[in-house]
Design a protein around this motif. Sequence first.
Motif, PDB file in Angstrom:
ATOM      1  N   ARG A  17     -15.721  -6.826   1.968  1.00  0.00           N
ATOM      2  CA  ARG A  17     -16.716  -7.172   2.972  1.00  0.00           C
ATOM      3  C   ARG A  17     -16.036  -8.052   4.014  1.00  0.00           C
ATOM      4  O   ARG A  17     -14.899  -8.515   3.813  1.00  0.00           O
TER       5      ARG A  17
ATOM      6  N   HIS B 140     -18.680  -3.158   0.464  1.00  0.00           N
ATOM      7  CA  HIS B 140     -18.718  -1.708   0.630  1.00  0.00           C
ATOM      8  C   HIS B 140     -17.301  -1.172   0.452  1.00  0.00           C
ATOM      9  O   HIS B 140     -16.322  -1.915   0.616  1.00  0.00           O
ATOM     10  N   GLU B 141     -17.185   0.078   0.103  1.00  0.00           N
ATOM     11  CA  GLU B 141     -15.862   0.673  -0.052  1.00  0.00           C
ATOM     12  C   GLU B 141     -15.322   1.042   1.334  1.00  0.00           C
ATOM     13  O   GLU B 141     -16.018   1.647   2.144  1.00  0.00           O
ATOM     14  N   ARG B 142     -14.046   0.677   1.560  1.00  0.00           N
ATOM     15  CA  ARG B 142     -13.450   0.914   2.868  1.00  0.00           C
ATOM     16  C   ARG B 142     -11.954   1.135   2.704  1.00  0.00           C
ATOM     17  O   ARG B 142     -11.317   0.519   1.848  1.00  0.00           O
ATOM     18  N   GLU B 143     -11.401   1.994   3.546  1.00  0.00           N
ATOM     19  CA  GLU B 143      -9.952   2.179   3.551  1.00  0.00           C
ATOM     20  C   GLU B 143      -9.313   0.998   4.273  1.00  0.00           C
ATOM     21  O   GLU B 143      -9.647   0.699   5.425  1.00  0.00           O
TER      22      GLU B 143
ATOM     23  N   THR C  64      -8.385   2.488  -0.874  1.00  0.00           N
ATOM     24  CA  THR C  64      -9.830   2.280  -0.778  1.00  0.00           C
ATOM     25  C   THR C  64     -10.210   1.130  -1.704  1.00  0.00           C
ATOM     26  O   THR C  64      -9.954   1.180  -2.911  1.00  0.00           O
TER      27      THR C  64
ATOM     28  N   ALA D 199      -8.345  -2.793   8.464  1.00  0.00           N
ATOM     29  CA  ALA D 199      -8.846  -1.416   8.452  1.00  0.00           C
ATOM     30  C   ALA D 199      -8.200  -0.619   9.580  1.00  0.00           C
ATOM     31  O   ALA D 199      -8.111  -1.098  10.709  1.00  0.00           O
TER      32      ALA D 199
ATOM     33  N   ILE E   6     -21.699  -4.314   7.457  1.00  0.00           N
ATOM     34  CA  ILE E   6     -20.278  -4.625   7.274  1.00  0.00           C
ATOM     35  C   ILE E   6     -20.080  -5.967   6.575  1.00  0.00           C
ATOM     36  O   ILE E   6     -19.036  -6.227   5.975  1.00  0.00           O
TER      37      ILE E   6
ATOM     38  N   GLU F 219     -19.856  -0.281  13.475  1.00  0.00           N
ATOM     39  CA  GLU F 219     -21.139  -0.722  12.900  1.00  0.00           C
ATOM     40  C   GLU F 219     -21.724  -1.907  13.681  1.00  0.00           C
ATOM     41  O   GLU F 219     -22.935  -2.019  13.837  1.00  0.00           O
TER      42      GLU F 219
END
Length: 307
Positions: free
Chosen positions: A249, A217-220, A245, A230, A213, A78
């Motif tokens: 941020r 936000h949802e992120r693994e 998940t 990540a 970013i 991103e």
Amino acid sequence: MAASADPGGPFTLSHLDVLESEAVHIFREVAGEFERPVILFSGGKDSIVMLHLALKAFAPAPLPFSLLHVDTGHNFPEVIDYRDEVVARHGLRLHVAHVQEFIDSGRLRERPDGTRNPLQTVPLLDAIEHNRFDAVFGGGRRDEEKARAKERVFSLRDEFGGWDPRRQRPELWQLYNGRHAPGEHVRVFPLSNWTELDVWQYIGREKIDIPAIYFAHEREVFARSGMWLAPGEWGGPKDDEPVATRLVRYRTVGDMSCTGAVESEAATIEEIIAEIAASRLTERGATRADDKLSEAAMEDRKREGYF
């Protein structure tokens, strides 16, 4: 503009106005003193604010500097997309030094821990020498880390790019000494006196576009060394590091292998400002594993030529 005697008068400068004025002065001072300055631009929030200030300092004329990014190859996609979009939008010239090229040529070795942040020094110094840059703008701030708190706005670097705190010059009354010998260069930090909170308040005031970013936000992610990392091209979790998940941020962005996310619900600039105002941890102290290697990790790298 002179400040009014009345603290609430119409000509009173806010603290952001004062910081902006100082940074603009620094950019113009460098333009007058040096022949080949360059701005380090990664697409992170500090370099975004720095570029915004530089564009403002010379508007409506075009920016008289090019940009330089040391790409580890493990950057967040991103952020790289944002970097390229900004360069295209403003018609800027971007130099990219790729860490991967130095690894492929044998000049650098991959580290056992997978992080490439410490590997940026050689490509950076190579790019400075190759392009004959004599002043390099960086987004470092004194509130980030103890070694950076020692650094002047004009930071002299020797012919090997190294930083020696004993050679730093006084900067009374915003008088900056850019004198340097052949082969030496100067690192310049227009945001030295800013804090993380100042940066976000300025982004909000100026309505500066930033990578998504930085918002919740949802992120693994998986837990390692007290941080949420990540998975990515750099590698991923070990067998005992389950991926989950989560709503996160990033307070700072860098090499994915050593930059952690924070759990957060802050989805707007205002919410980020409120979150940071209540935090007791610095952004690097909370989310950068490479700064936790030792008490003097950053200072050691700066002596070698790091940012």
